[in-house]
Design an enzyme around this catalytic site. Structure first.
Site, PDB file in Angstrom:
ATOM      1  N   ARG A  93      54.171  62.344  44.640  1.00  0.00           N
ATOM      2  CA  ARG A  93      54.794  62.990  45.814  1.00  0.00           C
ATOM      3  C   ARG A  93      53.717  63.536  46.739  1.00  0.00           C
ATOM      4  O   ARG A  93      53.799  63.435  47.950  1.00  0.00           O
ATOM      5  CB  ARG A  93      55.712  64.158  45.384  1.00  0.00           C
ATOM      6  N   ARG A 152      63.690  70.340  55.037  1.00  0.00           N
ATOM      7  CA  ARG A 152      64.586  70.031  53.911  1.00  0.00           C
ATOM      8  C   ARG A 152      65.849  70.837  54.091  1.00  0.00           C
ATOM      9  O   ARG A 152      65.804  72.056  54.270  1.00  0.00           O
ATOM     10  CB  ARG A 152      63.956  70.399  52.566  1.00  0.00           C
ATOM     11  N   ASP A 202      69.168  60.283  38.548  1.00  0.00           N
ATOM     12  CA  ASP A 202      69.033  61.543  39.292  1.00  0.00           C
ATOM     13  C   ASP A 202      70.133  62.471  38.760  1.00  0.00           C
ATOM     14  O   ASP A 202      71.035  62.037  38.034  1.00  0.00           O
ATOM     15  CB  ASP A 202      69.202  61.257  40.800  1.00  0.00           C
ATOM     16  N   GLN A 259      60.468  60.775  48.847  1.00  0.00           N
ATOM     17  CA  GLN A 259      60.548  60.512  47.397  1.00  0.00           C
ATOM     18  C   GLN A 259      60.385  59.021  47.121  1.00  0.00           C
ATOM     19  O   GLN A 259      59.727  58.620  46.152  1.00  0.00           O
ATOM     20  CB  GLN A 259      61.888  61.017  46.857  1.00  0.00           C
ATOM     21  N   CYS A 295      63.549  61.406  39.973  1.00  0.00           N
ATOM     22  CA  CYS A 295      62.877  62.167  41.035  1.00  0.00           C
ATOM     23  C   CYS A 295      62.564  63.593  40.605  1.00  0.00           C
ATOM     24  O   CYS A 295      61.671  64.221  41.161  1.00  0.00           O
ATOM     25  CB  CYS A 295      63.746  62.164  42.293  1.00  0.00           C
ATOM     26  N   HIS A 306      66.326  60.769  51.252  1.00  0.00           N
ATOM     27  CA  HIS A 306      65.141  61.432  50.677  1.00  0.00           C
ATOM     28  C   HIS A 306      63.957  60.458  50.760  1.00  0.00           C
ATOM     29  O   HIS A 306      63.445  59.991  49.747  1.00  0.00           O
ATOM     30  CB  HIS A 306      65.433  61.848  49.229  1.00  0.00           C
TER      31      HIS A 306
HETATM   32  N1   CP Z   1      62.050  65.406  43.744  1.00  0.00           N
HETATM   33  C1   CP Z   1      62.107  66.470  44.563  1.00  0.00           C
HETATM   34  O1   CP Z   1      62.358  66.369  45.781  1.00  0.00           O
HETATM   35  O2   CP Z   1      61.847  67.634  43.945  1.00  0.00           O
HETATM   36  P1   CP Z   1      62.009  69.099  44.575  1.00  0.00           P
HETATM   37  O3   CP Z   1      63.474  69.329  44.798  1.00  0.00           O
HETATM   38  O4   CP Z   1      61.424  70.019  43.533  1.00  0.00           O
HETATM   39  O5   CP Z   1      61.246  69.150  45.867  1.00  0.00           O
HETATM   40  N1  NVA Z   2      70.038  64.338  44.551  1.00  0.00           N
HETATM   41  C1  NVA Z   2      69.222  65.509  44.310  1.00  0.00           C
HETATM   42  C2  NVA Z   2      67.786  65.198  44.544  1.00  0.00           C
HETATM   43  C3  NVA Z   2      66.840  66.327  44.238  1.00  0.00           C
HETATM   44  C4  NVA Z   2      65.410  65.987  44.515  1.00  0.00           C
HETATM   45  C5  NVA Z   2      69.693  66.654  45.183  1.00  0.00           C
HETATM   46  O1  NVA Z   2      69.926  66.433  46.374  1.00  0.00           O
HETATM   47  O2  NVA Z   2      69.840  67.773  44.681  1.00  0.00           O
END
Ligand code: CP
Ligand code: NVA
Length: 313
Positions: free
Chosen positions: A298, A108, A230, A138, A270, A135
């Site tokens: 998830r 990530r 989101d 997700q 999400c 992502h």
């Molecule tokens: N939805 C999601 O990816 O959550 P986190 O940022 O907590 O992993």
């Molecule tokens: N768009 C958000 C998603 C978090 C799961 C971010 O990248 O922060």
């Protein structure tokens, strides 16, 4: 089904066809049901899994850790401050070292290029746990949740409202195009999806029977089976907060907007959510909200990705 994902990377749903995505969703349901019945097959026994996080995470990190524990694997959490990646050491060197020690790598972080380089040089399956662009894990959880609510993906009207060019909107657009959903982005013109990605998705949607539409009018939520939003400011874009709130305030998901759909609609996000910004507390806590089913999913879907790509299942 004759799908075999053994040794595949999971960097973006662009690389997966509908049959492969459906296979992962079916495996997720199977593993979810088994866990609920206390059945653990230990499909990943003795595997070592590297979890690299340049950005924060609650759901993704915990999903990988719990899924590893359930399947008999050992997860190792590596934050930006723990390892040399991208600082003292080239990504391709870190990739080759981790590939000698670990059976799979989750990443990530910021750049899609980093997750691609890890995949190119490590020689083991690499999974994208979120980048600035995408992502994909997700979307598997979101699609499993949609199937649990509507019994299908094809023909579902999925409306995403908010920042139409962020990782979540991109990933949902790709997944919808591959799986035959009618995906609508509602956002201010300044935040419309990237045109090249949209054109690519239009082609996939033609094949799957889905559609992609883009609008700047909240009235276009009419007929939505799912309203999805989101955060307005994604990780790494904190300096854009004032600008985003000004642009996106008219696009808040509130009770008036939910009523405008004129049909039975579920609310998805999400998470993490900023209540009072992209969604009101009222909608978030309403019976239409399935956000915690989505969060639980998830784990089941990430488990399926690891099992499918690391074991002969
Ligand atoms: N939805 C999601 O990816 O959550 P986190 O940022 O907590 O992993
Ligand atoms: N768009 C958000 C998603 C978090 C799961 C971010 O990248 O922060």
């Amino acid at each position: 089904m004759s799908v075999n994902l053994y040794k595949r990377n999971f960097l973006t749903l662009k690389d997966y066809n509908k049959e492969e995505i459906m296979y992962l969703l079916e495996l997720s349901s199977e593993l979810k049901a088994k866990k609920k019945h206390g059945i653990f097959e230990r499909n990943l026994n003795n595997k070592n899994i590297a979890l690299i996080f340049e950005k924060n995470s609650t759901r993704t990190r915990c999903s990988f850790v719990v899924a590893c524990n359930d399947e008999g694997a050992h997860p190792e959490f590596l934050s930006r401050s723990d390892i040399h990646l991208g600082g003292k050491e080239d990504t391709k060197d870190t990739a080759r070292v981790l590939g000698r020690m670990f059976d799979g790598i989750e990443f990530r972080g910021y750049s899609q290029k980093t997750v691609e380089t890890l995949a190119e040089y490590s020689g083991v399956p690499v999974w994208n746990g979120l980048t600035d662009e995408d992502h994909p894990t997700q979307v598997l959880a979101d699609f499993l949740t949609i199937i649990e609510n509507f019994g299908k993906l094809e023909g579902i009207n999925l409306t995403y409202i908010g920042d139409g060019r962020n990782n979540m909107s991109n990933a949902l657009m790709i997944g919808s195009a591959k799986c035959g959903l009618n995906y609508k982005v509602i956002s201010p013109k300044e935040l419309f999806p990237d045109e090249v990605l949209k054109a690519q998705c239009d082609e996939w949607a033609k094949e799957s029977g889905g559609s992609i539409t883009v609008s700047d009018s909240v009235d276009d939520v009419k007929g939505s089976d799912v309203i999805y939003t989101d955060v307005w400011v994604s990780m790494g874009e904190e300096d854009k907060k004032a600008e985003r709130f000004a642009l996106l305030s008219p696009y808040q998901v509130n009770s008036d907007l939910m009523e405008k759909t004129g049909t039975k609609t579920i609310f998805m996000h999400c998470l993490p959510a900023i209540k009072g910004a992209e969604v009101t507390e009222e909608v978030f806590e309403s019976p239409a909200s399935v956000v915690f089913d989505e969060a639980e999913n998830r784990m089941h879907t990430i488990k399926a990705v690891m099992v499918a790509t690391l074991s002969s299942k």
